[in-house]
Design an enzyme around this catalytic site. Sequence first.
Site, PDB file in Angstrom:
ATOM      1  N   ALA A 116       0.843  -1.196   0.000  1.00 18.49           N
ATOM      2  CA  ALA A 116       0.000   0.000   0.000  1.00 18.49           C
ATOM      3  C   ALA A 116       0.876   1.243   0.000  1.00 18.49           C
ATOM      4  O   ALA A 116       2.085   1.157   0.281  1.00 18.49           O
ATOM      5  CB  ALA A 116      -0.919   0.001   1.219  1.00 18.49           C
ATOM      6  N   LYS A 117       0.309   2.349  -0.308  1.00 15.24           N
ATOM      7  CA  LYS A 117       1.039   3.618  -0.240  1.00 15.24           C
ATOM      8  C   LYS A 117       0.034   4.752  -0.189  1.00 15.24           C
ATOM      9  O   LYS A 117      -1.095   4.603  -0.665  1.00 15.24           O
ATOM     10  CB  LYS A 117       1.918   3.797  -1.481  1.00 15.24           C
ATOM     11  CG  LYS A 117       3.054   4.792  -1.291  1.00 15.24           C
ATOM     12  CD  LYS A 117       4.255   4.124  -0.682  1.00 15.24           C
ATOM     13  CE  LYS A 117       5.460   5.033  -0.643  1.00 15.24           C
ATOM     14  NZ  LYS A 117       6.681   4.225  -0.478  1.00 15.24           N
ATOM     15  N   GLY A 118       0.453   5.879   0.376  1.00 10.76           N
ATOM     16  CA  GLY A 118      -0.423   7.036   0.416  1.00 10.76           C
ATOM     17  C   GLY A 118       0.364   8.306   0.219  1.00 10.76           C
ATOM     18  O   GLY A 118       1.603   8.294   0.193  1.00 10.76           O
TER      19      GLY A 118
END
Length: 427
Positions: A116-118
Site C-alpha cells: 500500500a502507499k499514500g
Amino acid sequence: MTTPSAGLSFASAQPGSPWRVYLEQIERVLPHLGPLAEAVETLRRPKRVLIVDVPIETDDGRMAHFEGYRVQHNLSRGPGKGGIRYHPDVGLDEVMALAAWMTIKNAAVNLPFGGAKGGVRVDPRTLSLKELERLTRRFTSEINMIIGPDKDIPAPDVNTNEQIMAWMMDTYSMNVGHTATGVVTGKPLALGGSVGRNRATGQGVFFIARETGRRLRIPVEGASIAIQGFGNVGRPAAELFAANGARVTAIQDVYGTVYAEQGLDIPALARAADAPGGVAASGLGERIDAQAFWELPTDYLVPAAMENQIDARRAERIRARVLIEGANGPTTPGADDVLAGRGITVVPDVIANAGGVTVSYFEWVQDFSSFFWSEDEVNRRLEQILVGAYGRIWDIAQHKHLSLRTAAYIVACERVLDARRIRGLYP
Ligand code: GLU
C-alpha cells in the site's frame, strides 16, 4: 475469457509514468512465472483506491484544500503496508506505482504484508508546523476507515517523519476510542516506536551494498560513493558508508550538489544540511552542477530521492560500476537495458531499500506483543533477513542469467500469486 486491460489500471497512465514503469516490469517477469502467470492480471490492478479531499484552516484563517490518496495494491499476503508521502507532485499514477512496488518489496523479503502507499499533494515547506499537524490529522481521519493495525499500516516516506506518524497514531486512536500504537510504524520511541527504525532504510542500503561489493569484489571499504538525496534514506546511508571506510565523494539534494574527491565530511554535512539552502550552502566540498553528478566516475551510485531519475539517455552517461536503488523506482526499464548492456550492476529498490519496511515489520510485531527489542537485536535480525533474501535473489539472477530486478520480481510475484491461488477466489 480474456480480461480487458482497461479501466483504472490504464486510464491514468502516461507513457513513462511510474505506473507504466511498474507495468513494464511486470511484463518482463511474466515469461518466468510458469502457470502462475495466468493470474497476473491481479498484479496489474490496484485492489483499492481512496482519493480524499483534505481541507484545512490556514494560520491566517483561510481554507485550503489538498488532495490525498491511499492505495492498497494487493492484500493477498497480509495487511497493506507502505509509507505516506508529502510532495507537490504526488498523484494517483505515482501512488499506485509506489503501492505496487511495496507489494513486490514485502513479498521479495517475505514480510507478511501486502502493498500500500499514500500521499498528499502538498509542498510541506510552505506550511507552518500547526498547519502540517492539521493537514496530517484531517488526512488521517479521511482514510481512517481503511487503515488499522490489521488492515493497512502507514509509515514515513518522502517528507514525512516520526512526528507526523505520532499525529497519525493519535488521530486514529481518537477516532476508534482506544490507543492503537500498531496503526503506523516509524513512530517516536515514546509511543511504541522501534529502535533502529529511523536509520533502517539507510542501514539496509549499506548491508546490500556491502553484500554486492563482496560478490563483485568491489569492497565498500575504500570505495567511492555518490548519493542523490540526503533525507530519510541518503543521510543515514552516507553516515554508515563514511563510518565504514568508504569515500562519499558527492551528495545531491533538492538545492544542489557538493563534491570532494577525497570524500566529504559527512558528520559536518549532516549538521549543516538542515539550514536553508541544503548541502550546497554548507560550505563543504566543491559545488558542481546537477548533470555532472550523474557522470561522476564512482564505484557506487545511490539514487535515494525520487522515482524516474535515470532514463535511457542518462544511463548512457553514468560512469558508476554499481547502482544501488535507495529510492523507489529511480530507474526506467529502458535505462535498465542500457545499464545492463554497459555492464553496470543495478541492485533494485525492492531489495536495496527494504530495510525500512523490514524494521517497520519489527515495530509492528513489538507493538502487538508490547515487548521491545534492543538495538542489537533489531540490527541482527535486519541483517539476517535482508542478506538472506538478497542471497536468494542473487542466485536466481546468476543461474538464469537475469537482472537482479527480474530475479527479485520472480521471487515476489511467485509468493503473491501463490498466496492468491491457495486462498482461491471469493465467492
Ligand atoms: N516508505 C518506506 C518504503 O518505501 C517504508 C515503508 C514502511 O515502512 O511501511 O519502503
